[in-house]
Design a protein around this motif. Structure first.
Motif, PDB file in Angstrom:
ATOM      1  N   VAL A  81      31.264  32.002  33.491  1.00  0.00           N
ATOM      2  CA  VAL A  81      31.070  32.710  34.751  1.00  0.00           C
ATOM      3  C   VAL A  81      32.424  32.857  35.445  1.00  0.00           C
ATOM      4  N   GLU A  82      32.671  34.032  35.998  1.00  0.00           N
ATOM      5  CA  GLU A  82      33.885  34.460  36.694  1.00  0.00           C
ATOM      6  C   GLU A  82      34.966  35.003  35.764  1.00  0.00           C
ATOM      7  N   ASP A  83      34.774  34.957  34.441  1.00  0.00           N
ATOM      8  CA  ASP A  83      35.720  35.639  33.545  1.00  0.00           C
ATOM      9  C   ASP A  83      35.725  37.120  33.893  1.00  0.00           C
ATOM     10  N   ARG A  84      36.882  37.743  33.811  1.00  0.00           N
ATOM     11  CA  ARG A  84      37.013  39.194  33.960  1.00  0.00           C
ATOM     12  C   ARG A  84      37.090  39.777  32.560  1.00  0.00           C
ATOM     13  N   LEU A 126      32.596  41.733  24.189  1.00  0.00           N
ATOM     14  CA  LEU A 126      33.483  41.700  25.354  1.00  0.00           C
ATOM     15  C   LEU A 126      34.841  41.127  24.986  1.00  0.00           C
ATOM     16  N   ILE A 127      35.841  41.536  25.742  1.00  0.00           N
ATOM     17  CA  ILE A 127      37.169  40.946  25.619  1.00  0.00           C
ATOM     18  C   ILE A 127      37.633  40.557  27.012  1.00  0.00           C
ATOM     19  N   GLU A 128      38.280  39.405  27.116  1.00  0.00           N
ATOM     20  CA  GLU A 128      38.747  38.939  28.425  1.00  0.00           C
ATOM     21  C   GLU A 128      39.964  39.741  28.877  1.00  0.00           C
ATOM     22  N   ILE A 129      39.983  40.051  30.170  1.00  0.00           N
ATOM     23  CA  ILE A 129      41.119  40.755  30.766  1.00  0.00           C
ATOM     24  C   ILE A 129      42.157  39.705  31.152  1.00  0.00           C
ATOM     25  N   PRO A 130      43.412  39.871  30.739  1.00  0.00           N
ATOM     26  CA  PRO A 130      44.447  38.892  31.084  1.00  0.00           C
ATOM     27  C   PRO A 130      44.552  38.698  32.599  1.00  0.00           C
TER      28      PRO A 130
END
Length: 157
Positions: A81-84, A126-130
């Protein structure tokens, strides 16, 4: 929650807003609050009914979108939770040669897209945004050739 869809493909003018139930993540799924999306030429092609693989009824459009994780299902290990995050164009292609099955997992065509307030994804879609990038400028840079940008800031507008 608000979502947009094409009851039938043919024209961009046929898109309608629809209230839908808030989805709940199942095993291996991630619920994302969508914050940005871009309209690409391909999305216009889909809306006009000119993409052979696209589903033709009740399609949620747009293939590129980003947001923040608001809930995860059991078994999710790649996101919290809270990952962009940003959605991958081919939801079912994580590597190797592209197969018909993988090509059929493209967002906003064979599979519902991202023009909604909240969307479920499988965790591998999904891929995480840096951390040093923000969501909206990321989409501005990624879609610099497009003339229309759609940004979400709490509700679909």
């Amino acid at each position: 929650m608000k979502s947009y869809l094409f009851p039938i493909l043919g024209s961009i003018d046929d898109m309608v807003q629809q209230e839908r139930q808030m989805p709940t993540p199942a095993y291996g799924q991630v619920l994302v609050r969508m914050r940005a999306a871009s309209l690409n030429y391909r999305d216009l092609t889909v809306a006009r009914g000119r993409l052979p693989r696209a589903k033709t009824v009740d399609l949620m459009p747009l293939s590129d979108g980003a947001g923040e994780v608001v809930a995860i299902g059991d078994g999710v290990t790649r996101h919290v939770v809270e990952d962009r995050v940003a959605g991958l164009f081919f939801q079912g292609w994580v590597g190797g040669a592209l197969s018909e099955r993988m090509a059929a997992s493209a967002l906003g065509g064979p599979v519902d897209g991202v023009l909604t307030e909240y969307r479920l994804f499988d965790e591998d879609g999904l891929i995480e945004i840096p951390g040093h990038l923000s969501i909206c400028p990321l989409y501005w840079a990624r879609s610099a050739a497009n003339s229309l940008m759609i940004f979400f800031s709490g509700s679909v507008s």
